[in-house]
Design a protein around this motif. Structure first.
Motif, PDB file in Angstrom:
ATOM      1  N   ALA A 224      -8.769   7.607  -5.699  1.00  0.00           N
ATOM      2  CA  ALA A 224      -8.389   6.493  -6.562  1.00  0.00           C
ATOM      3  C   ALA A 224      -7.794   5.378  -5.720  1.00  0.00           C
ATOM      4  O   ALA A 224      -7.248   5.611  -4.631  1.00  0.00           O
ATOM      5  CB  ALA A 224      -7.387   6.946  -7.621  1.00  0.00           C
ATOM      6  N   THR A 225      -7.906   4.141  -6.212  1.00  0.00           N
ATOM      7  CA  THR A 225      -7.287   2.992  -5.562  1.00  0.00           C
ATOM      8  C   THR A 225      -6.210   2.411  -6.472  1.00  0.00           C
ATOM      9  O   THR A 225      -6.309   2.473  -7.698  1.00  0.00           O
ATOM     10  CB  THR A 225      -8.321   1.897  -5.252  1.00  0.00           C
ATOM     11  OG1 THR A 225      -8.974   1.496  -6.462  1.00  0.00           O
ATOM     12  CG2 THR A 225      -9.359   2.398  -4.272  1.00  0.00           C
ATOM     13  N   VAL A 233      -4.521   0.237  -1.999  1.00  0.00           N
ATOM     14  CA  VAL A 233      -4.114   1.522  -1.426  1.00  0.00           C
ATOM     15  C   VAL A 233      -5.079   2.599  -1.923  1.00  0.00           C
ATOM     16  O   VAL A 233      -5.396   2.655  -3.119  1.00  0.00           O
ATOM     17  CB  VAL A 233      -2.669   1.877  -1.827  1.00  0.00           C
ATOM     18  CG1 VAL A 233      -2.252   3.194  -1.172  1.00  0.00           C
ATOM     19  CG2 VAL A 233      -1.717   0.752  -1.430  1.00  0.00           C
ATOM     20  N   PHE A 234      -5.544   3.451  -1.010  1.00  0.00           N
ATOM     21  CA  PHE A 234      -6.467   4.528  -1.346  1.00  0.00           C
ATOM     22  C   PHE A 234      -5.701   5.849  -1.409  1.00  0.00           C
ATOM     23  O   PHE A 234      -4.951   6.195  -0.486  1.00  0.00           O
ATOM     24  CB  PHE A 234      -7.590   4.611  -0.307  1.00  0.00           C
ATOM     25  CG  PHE A 234      -8.376   3.341  -0.189  1.00  0.00           C
ATOM     26  CD1 PHE A 234      -9.396   3.049  -1.076  1.00  0.00           C
ATOM     27  CD2 PHE A 234      -8.089   2.419   0.803  1.00  0.00           C
ATOM     28  CE1 PHE A 234     -10.113   1.868  -0.982  1.00  0.00           C
ATOM     29  CE2 PHE A 234      -8.797   1.236   0.912  1.00  0.00           C
ATOM     30  CZ  PHE A 234      -9.813   0.960   0.016  1.00  0.00           C
ATOM     31  N   HIS A 235      -5.904   6.581  -2.514  1.00  0.00           N
ATOM     32  CA  HIS A 235      -5.232   7.854  -2.742  1.00  0.00           C
ATOM     33  C   HIS A 235      -6.274   8.959  -2.838  1.00  0.00           C
ATOM     34  O   HIS A 235      -7.301   8.808  -3.513  1.00  0.00           O
ATOM     35  CB  HIS A 235      -4.433   7.819  -4.045  1.00  0.00           C
ATOM     36  CG  HIS A 235      -3.437   6.705  -4.128  1.00  0.00           C
ATOM     37  ND1 HIS A 235      -2.089   6.884  -3.919  1.00  0.00           N
ATOM     38  CD2 HIS A 235      -3.597   5.379  -4.406  1.00  0.00           C
ATOM     39  CE1 HIS A 235      -1.459   5.724  -4.070  1.00  0.00           C
ATOM     40  NE2 HIS A 235      -2.356   4.799  -4.360  1.00  0.00           N
ATOM     41  N   LEU A 236      -6.003  10.100  -2.202  1.00  0.00           N
ATOM     42  CA  LEU A 236      -6.918  11.234  -2.184  1.00  0.00           C
ATOM     43  C   LEU A 236      -6.287  12.421  -2.889  1.00  0.00           C
ATOM     44  O   LEU A 236      -5.104  12.728  -2.675  1.00  0.00           O
ATOM     45  CB  LEU A 236      -7.252  11.602  -0.739  1.00  0.00           C
ATOM     46  CG  LEU A 236      -8.270  12.722  -0.534  1.00  0.00           C
ATOM     47  CD1 LEU A 236      -9.655  12.259  -0.960  1.00  0.00           C
ATOM     48  CD2 LEU A 236      -8.292  13.148   0.940  1.00  0.00           C
ATOM     49  N   LEU A 237      -7.063  13.107  -3.738  1.00  0.00           N
ATOM     50  CA  LEU A 237      -6.606  14.318  -4.405  1.00  0.00           C
ATOM     51  C   LEU A 237      -6.923  15.504  -3.508  1.00  0.00           C
ATOM     52  O   LEU A 237      -8.094  15.805  -3.246  1.00  0.00           O
ATOM     53  CB  LEU A 237      -7.289  14.470  -5.763  1.00  0.00           C
ATOM     54  CG  LEU A 237      -6.843  15.660  -6.614  1.00  0.00           C
ATOM     55  CD1 LEU A 237      -5.382  15.492  -7.038  1.00  0.00           C
ATOM     56  CD2 LEU A 237      -7.735  15.808  -7.840  1.00  0.00           C
ATOM     57  N   TRP A 243      -1.947  14.053  -5.331  1.00  0.00           N
ATOM     58  CA  TRP A 243      -2.467  12.805  -4.790  1.00  0.00           C
ATOM     59  C   TRP A 243      -1.626  12.362  -3.597  1.00  0.00           C
ATOM     60  O   TRP A 243      -0.406  12.417  -3.649  1.00  0.00           O
ATOM     61  CB  TRP A 243      -2.439  11.708  -5.853  1.00  0.00           C
ATOM     62  CG  TRP A 243      -3.422  11.920  -6.974  1.00  0.00           C
ATOM     63  CD1 TRP A 243      -3.195  12.541  -8.155  1.00  0.00           C
ATOM     64  CD2 TRP A 243      -4.788  11.514  -6.997  1.00  0.00           C
ATOM     65  NE1 TRP A 243      -4.331  12.549  -8.932  1.00  0.00           N
ATOM     66  CE2 TRP A 243      -5.326  11.912  -8.244  1.00  0.00           C
ATOM     67  CE3 TRP A 243      -5.617  10.835  -6.097  1.00  0.00           C
ATOM     68  CZ2 TRP A 243      -6.650  11.668  -8.604  1.00  0.00           C
ATOM     69  CZ3 TRP A 243      -6.937  10.589  -6.454  1.00  0.00           C
ATOM     70  CH2 TRP A 243      -7.441  11.000  -7.693  1.00  0.00           C
ATOM     71  N   ARG A 244      -2.295  11.944  -2.530  1.00  0.00           N
ATOM     72  CA  ARG A 244      -1.589  11.415  -1.369  1.00  0.00           C
ATOM     73  C   ARG A 244      -2.286  10.146  -0.900  1.00  0.00           C
ATOM     74  O   ARG A 244      -3.488   9.959  -1.119  1.00  0.00           O
ATOM     75  CB  ARG A 244      -1.549  12.432  -0.234  1.00  0.00           C
ATOM     76  CG  ARG A 244      -2.912  12.850   0.299  1.00  0.00           C
ATOM     77  CD  ARG A 244      -2.767  13.856   1.438  1.00  0.00           C
ATOM     78  NE  ARG A 244      -4.040  14.389   1.885  1.00  0.00           N
ATOM     79  CZ  ARG A 244      -4.843  13.794   2.762  1.00  0.00           C
ATOM     80  NH1 ARG A 244      -4.486  12.636   3.291  1.00  0.00           N
ATOM     81  NH2 ARG A 244      -5.990  14.343   3.129  1.00  0.00           N
ATOM     82  N   LYS A 245      -1.523   9.274  -0.242  1.00  0.00           N
ATOM     83  CA  LYS A 245      -2.079   8.024   0.245  1.00  0.00           C
ATOM     84  C   LYS A 245      -2.950   8.271   1.475  1.00  0.00           C
ATOM     85  O   LYS A 245      -2.553   8.963   2.403  1.00  0.00           O
ATOM     86  CB  LYS A 245      -0.959   7.034   0.575  1.00  0.00           C
ATOM     87  CG  LYS A 245      -0.223   6.518  -0.651  1.00  0.00           C
ATOM     88  CD  LYS A 245       0.813   5.470  -0.279  1.00  0.00           C
ATOM     89  CE  LYS A 245       1.531   4.950  -1.521  1.00  0.00           C
ATOM     90  NZ  LYS A 245       2.542   3.898  -1.181  1.00  0.00           N
ATOM     91  N   LEU A 246      -4.141   7.672   1.440  1.00  0.00           N
ATOM     92  CA  LEU A 246      -5.079   7.815   2.543  1.00  0.00           C
ATOM     93  C   LEU A 246      -4.990   6.623   3.492  1.00  0.00           C
ATOM     94  O   LEU A 246      -4.896   6.780   4.710  1.00  0.00           O
ATOM     95  CB  LEU A 246      -6.500   7.942   1.986  1.00  0.00           C
ATOM     96  CG  LEU A 246      -7.643   8.083   2.978  1.00  0.00           C
ATOM     97  CD1 LEU A 246      -7.522   9.396   3.730  1.00  0.00           C
ATOM     98  CD2 LEU A 246      -8.987   8.020   2.249  1.00  0.00           C
TER      99      LEU A 246
END
Length: 670
Positions: A224-225, A233-237, A243-246
């Motif tokens: 998700a952005t 900001v790009f977030h990865l599950l 969710w964490r920031k990529l």
């Protein structure tokens, strides 16, 4: 049930495959009359085709006699077709297969935006045989397809489907709902999971106020952005469901220059675009477990940023479809490369884009074929026999022999910067031509690509050369090229356009006494500034839905609100365009409205009465100001249009007026 158009039935009847040569369409004894405007600007007869997961069926949008666009499903084995959805007051605008039995499509009224600037959008599900129609979502109360009823999702705005390269064995789809709850709030996007059988729906959770989503191959949201103080900001599950920031990137820099997601592969692989420290972005593998980017790109395009899509099946990357000057493909699977080679031998002189079904053993693939002189045609390719069969074409009335040949050229701006441009020349002509310099909108976009385009080819069919400059600030040609356009509205960006015209004259292509500048949106702004700053170069100007006052972009008239978000005005526009306070003097010098008294050349202006991107007040103020000292101003207003012409009759009317205007001022007979 509405009958299929005659031309589509002819294709489906199994006509012998016939590929027109570049010279096709010339009449014996001399050149034929150019095609009428309606052949260019009516809605495509056939388009937007997608192949089913099994590869046995196609869904496509087709135009009916009244101009509305319907949804048809084609059985590729029997070559039979059936219209499964049509409306009297709306058009089918997109379609996606849910599984081999079920489809989801969007509809809205392309002919009118009179209701508050909205399209009255709805989303439906339907079986491929037309059965079990179901309304899934709408922003228009009481919108129904005959026989469709459900506890549908009522929304404030149009929602859009998310497609993904993955499994198609459920009845679920995912859709994004854009939101902005209040003028001072950040824009964001809700993600909905919708059951296409019973209409039940669920809003999925993710990072707070996410602006975009990417699904994995199982159809689950995995990335998700968000937008945070001017940064995307790009977030990865992760596997732990947290969710964490990529990564993050300043919004005005644009995605792709740090890390931006493309799709998921096997295991912990994420494919991304990144510049990897270079000027141009490319495709890289990103290891999500180790948070590492491969040292070398998987695919880089010499001279261009990467733009395109991955072809992934069951987590395996089979190929990458990309755009350079035109579309191309890199297949990593040898069998698919062999198939592409076989198709290219059957369809010569065209770009042939292959769309793979989801199932690896599918009997057919879909081929979308086009060139600079040929509008899109669609074919099915049977893998077992290697045979092609045409299933539809977008503009069957167009004769390739009457179209203009196209090529990408490069010229030097006055400060030495290389400027790419697309040049289209009328059939059989190359020297001393009347020319239209067509400036793209945005301006922070890629403006052109090799291939048939209605407006460009309409002009070429009337004898005009068309030059489309990718001035500094345009995207797709590297970070440097983009950043050099910051705060250069009316300045170096404008010089790049003028330098393209001068290059065309120096090459002997353009007659310097017969050049007109034209464009929409930002291109309309550049048209006006061209007449202000370089009035000796252009004999006339054509601008539609164009910006006329930079201050109005930041602070529109109270009675003419725009749809540019407060965040964009606060965080992006001061850097890319300028600050209304600090750069006030520059704004005045580079706003056509403030310089209207300097516009002395013939001018055609056109605006939509419901435009919320560039409200019509831009046009009316400029029109009135120019007319004080210039009697040769033609004004066109389409009351129910927005930021561009959606209704074919308006498109046909506009370009017919353009043809007459050009003929008066720079026409070939002058």
């Amino acid at each position: 049930m509405t009958p299929l158009p005659r031309l589509l039935l002819a294709c489906l009847a199994g006509l012998a495959l016939s590929i027109a040569s570049p010279g096709a369409g010339a009449a014996a004894g001399g050149a034929p009359s150019p095609p009428p405007a309606k052949d260019f600007f009516n809605r495509p007869l056939f388009g937007g085709a997608v192949i089913s997961p099994s590869g046995k069926y196609l869904a496509a949008r087709i135009a009916q006699a009244g101009g509305r666009t319907q949804l048809a499903v084609i059985d590729l084995a029997s070559r039979s077709a059936k219209v499964v959805a049509n409306f009297k007051d709306a058009d089918v605008v997109s379609v996606q297969w849910v599984n081999d039995q079920r489809l989801v499509f969007e509809s809205f009224n392309l002919g009118s935006v009179a209701s508050g600037g909205k399209f009255a959008a709805s989303m439906f599900a339907i079986d491929r045989d037309g059965g079990r129609p179901l309304l899934l979502a709408s922003d228009a109360p009481n919108k129904q397809l005959s026989g469709a009823a459900s506890p549908y999702l009522m929304l404030a705005s149009r929602i859009t489907l998310i497609d993904y390269d993955g499994e198609r064995d459920s009845d679920l789809v995912y859709a994004i709902e854009p939101r902005q709850d209040g003028p001072k709030e950040n824009a964001y996007a809700n993600l909905w999971r919708v059951n296409t059988i019973d209409g039940s729906h669920e809003r999925l959770k993710g990072p707070a106020q996410a602006t975009g989503w990417v699904l994995d191959r199982h159809g689950e949201p995995r990335l998700a952005t968000t937008f945070e103080q001017g940064k995307t900001v790009f977030h990865l599950l992760g596997n732990d469901k947290q969710w964490r920031k990529l990564s993050s990137v300043a919004q005005q820099i644009g995605p792709g220059y740090t890390i931006a997601p493309l799709g998921f592969g096997e295991g912990n692989t994420l494919y991304v675009t990144s510049n990897g420290g270079a000027d141009k972005s490319a495709v890289y593998r990103y290891d999500m477990a180790g948070n590492t980017l491969d040292a070398a790109p998987l695919l880089a395009l010499d001279g261009y940023d990467f733009k395109g899509r991955l072809v992934i099946r069951n987590g395996k990357l089979l190929g990458v479809q990309y755009q350079r000057d035109g579309e191309g493909v890199q297949w990593f699977d040898p069998a698919l490369q062999q198939m592409q080679d076989a198709i290219d031998k059957l369809l010569t002189g065209t770009v042939n884009v292959v769309q793979l079904p989801q199932e690896e053993t599918a009997p057919y693939v879909l081929v979308r074929s086009y060139s600079d002189v040929q509008p899109e045609r669609y074919y099915s390719y049977e893998r077992a026999t290697g045979k092609l069969a045409r299933v539809g074409e977008s503009h069957p009335e167009i004769k390739p022999g009457q179209m203009g040949m196209q090529e990408e050229v490069r010229y030097a701006a006055r400060d030495g910067l290389e400027i790419p441009a697309m040049l289209t020349l009328p059939a059989g002509k190359r020297k001393n031509l009347p020319m239209v310099v067509l400036v793209h909108g945005g301006p922070w976009v890629r403006g052109s690509a090799w291939g048939w385009r209605a407006d460009v080819q309409f002009l070429a069919s009337r004898g005009y050369a068309v030059l489309q400059p990718e001035f500094r600030g345009s995207t797709g040609f590297g970070r440097k090229h983009y950043l050099l356009g910051w705060k250069q509205w009316g300045l170096k960006m404008q010089d790049d356009v003028a330098d393209g015209m001068k290059w065309a004259v120096a090459q002997g292509i353009a007659d310097p006494a017969r050049v007109c500048i034209a464009g929409a949106s930002y291109g309309g702004y550049a048209t006006l500034m061209g007449l202000v700053k370089d009035h000796d170069l252009y004999q006339c100007g054509i601008e539609w839905v164009g910006v006329t006052d930079i201050d109005l972009l930041f602070s529109p008239a109270w009675s003419y609100p725009d749809d540019i978000s407060a965040d964009h005005k606060r965080y992006t526009m001061p850097d890319t365009i300028g600050d209304p306070v600090k750069d006030a003097a520059q704004f005045k010098a580079t706003s056509p409205l403030a310089q209207a008294h300097r516009i002395k050349r013939p001018l055609l202006l056109a605006y939509g009465g419901k435009d919320q991107r560039v409200p019509i007040v831009h046009g009316t103020r400029l029109r009135d100001a120019v007319r004080d000292s210039n009697p040769d101003v033609e004004w066109i207003e389409y009351p129910n249009e927005g930021h561009g012409w959606y209704e074919p009759r308006n498109n046909i009317d506009f370009w017919t007026r353009v043809e007459r205007f050009l003929d008066r001022h720079i026409g070939a007979g002058r």
